[in-house]
Scaffold this active site. Structure first.
Site, PDB file in Angstrom:
ATOM      1  N   ASP A 127       4.036  -8.316  11.911  1.00  0.00           N
ATOM      2  CA  ASP A 127       4.866  -9.521  11.756  1.00  0.00           C
ATOM      3  C   ASP A 127       5.985  -9.980  10.694  1.00  0.00           C
ATOM      4  O   ASP A 127       5.587 -10.020   9.124  1.00  0.00           O
ATOM      5  CB  ASP A 127       3.777 -10.563  10.938  1.00  0.00           C
ATOM      6  CG  ASP A 127       3.564 -11.748  10.102  1.00  0.00           C
ATOM      7  OD1 ASP A 127       4.440 -12.931  10.572  1.00  0.00           O
ATOM      8  OD2 ASP A 127       2.849 -12.075   8.934  1.00  0.00           O
ATOM      9  N   CYS A 186      -3.893 -22.970  34.164  1.00  0.00           N
ATOM     10  CA  CYS A 186      -5.152 -23.669  33.571  1.00  0.00           C
ATOM     11  C   CYS A 186      -3.768 -23.860  33.156  1.00  0.00           C
ATOM     12  O   CYS A 186      -2.618 -23.942  32.347  1.00  0.00           O
ATOM     13  CB  CYS A 186      -5.779 -22.469  32.591  1.00  0.00           C
ATOM     14  SG  CYS A 186      -6.565 -22.998  31.478  1.00  0.00           S
ATOM     15  N   CYS A 193      -3.148 -30.081  22.989  1.00  0.00           N
ATOM     16  CA  CYS A 193      -2.773 -30.160  21.185  1.00  0.00           C
ATOM     17  C   CYS A 193      -2.629 -32.201  21.302  1.00  0.00           C
ATOM     18  O   CYS A 193      -1.442 -32.175  21.737  1.00  0.00           O
ATOM     19  CB  CYS A 193      -1.041 -29.708  22.075  1.00  0.00           C
ATOM     20  SG  CYS A 193      -0.722 -29.563  20.527  1.00  0.00           S
TER      21      CYS A 193
END
Ligand code: SF4
Ligand code: SF4
Length: 342
Positions: A127, A186, A193
């Site tokens: 991160d 897919c 969204c």
């Protein structure tokens, strides 16, 4: 797949013990392909002020910029999906309900001890703006790039946080999976969204992505405030619809429980809120972003049983000294009053 012998085998055993999955090893390289993608997306305006690995691509696409003399990158993921099931607050995205990256970092540090004990240098990166961590993981065959811009791994899908150990050890790389993307035909997340933020080729337009917009300071755009649903931090929609994440499916949230969570955020003092959510990225460490989002989320509770209390809560915030909170409350009040009449 890592063999059972040598230092690589010891890494695999330690990773299993630490609960880490999708362990892979790749050679340290300059990722020119990723640098080109970052530049293209930046030029197209998709970044919207996002820092992360965009901040310094020369650094984030070169492991040796973090550890001079780097020869290998060990990648691993920690699956938070199942452990986040049913955890409150549900108005917070699942990876952020606990300090998932903190847990990953600690596990990676213990994994890195295998290399340190053998006299090697390691840098744990998770991160961080320092590394485009999906690239070495995909190169080592740990998982795939997904169309929703996330990283997916076999058996755990995309509900994982990923990190890397950059090392000067010359490790034997694991085999790539043969294809970089895991989605095939897919398109479920693209259709799901609510803001149409997912673009072809696995790019997400940060200007339209709820997750990023909830982290930015200032007023939320009206269309984002409306589309964000009852969320305060992060957005799991494009993960929840993903077939890779079926085993981590979570039931519908209850509006009254969500109201309680939002009210809790609004009545908590700033210092306490910051302490409680110290693991979240908040611009300028300003917890009012969470309050702004909670006020915007109240406006999306709909006309059901939560509406009366949500309306009265919002009306107490329209006179806030903080103009962003006051305007957000007023807009939510209008939205909620509208849906209560329907
Ligand atoms: S996080 Fe939410 S808004 Fe962003 S791309 Fe995924 S579904 Fe769309
Ligand atoms: S929902 Fe489908 S297209 Fe989207 S990330 Fe998952 S597999 Fe890929």
């Amino acid at each position: 797949m890592i063999g059972s012998g040598g230092i690589e085998g010891e890494l695999a055993r330690r990773a299993r013990r630490e609960g880490l999955v999708a362990l892979s090893i790749s050679r340290s390289r300059v990722y020119r392909n990723v640098a080109a993608v970052l530049a293209r997306r930046d030029a197209a305006g998709l970044r919207d002020g996002m820092q992360f690995t965009y901040r310094n691509p020369a650094r984030s696409t070169d492991p040796a910029a973090t550890l001079p003399g780097a020869r290998s990158v060990v990648s691993a993921a920690w699956p938070y999906g199942r452990s986040s099931l049913g955890q409150t607050p549900s108005v917070i995205a699942r990876y952020a309900r606990r300090d998932s990256y903190g847990e990953l970092r600690e596990r990676l540090a213990r994994l890195g001890e295998v290399l340190e004990e053998a006299g090697h240098i390691v840098r744990v990166v998770a991160d961080s703006n320092a590394l485009v961590d999906k690239e070495p993981a995909v190169r080592g065959g740990g998982g795939w790039y997904l169309k929703n811009s996330l990283y997916g791994v076999p058996a755990h899908g995309s509900m994982v946080v990923i990190g890397s150990i950059i090392t000067d050890a010359a490790l034997t790389p694991t085999r790539p999976r043969g294809r970089m993307t895991g989605c095939g035909s897919c398109t479920a997340c693209i259709g799901a969204c609510p803001t149409g933020a997912i673009l072809p080729e696995g790019a997400v337009d940060a200007r339209r992505c709820i997750s990023w917009q909830l982290q930015k300071p200032g007023l939320l755009n009206a269309d984002i405030a409306e589309a964000m649903g009852v969320r305060v931090y992060g957005c799991d929609i494009c993960q929840e619809v993903c077939p890779y994440n079926r085993r981590n499916a979570e039931g519908e949230a209850d509006a009254l429980a969500q109201l309680e969570e939002l009210a809790g955020i609004l009545r908590t003092g700033d210092a306490e809120l910051l302490g409680h959510y110290s693991h979240l990225y908040l611009p300028g460490r300003d917890p009012s972003v969470l309050k702004r989002n909670a006020l915007a989320a109240l406006g999306n509770l709909g006309g059901g049983p939560a509406a009366p209390r949500a309306l009265s809560l919002l009306s107490t915030w329209v006179d806030s000294d903080n103009p962003v909170l006051a305007v957000t409350a007023a807009r939510s009040l209008e939205r909620l009053a509208g849906s209560s009449k329907e």
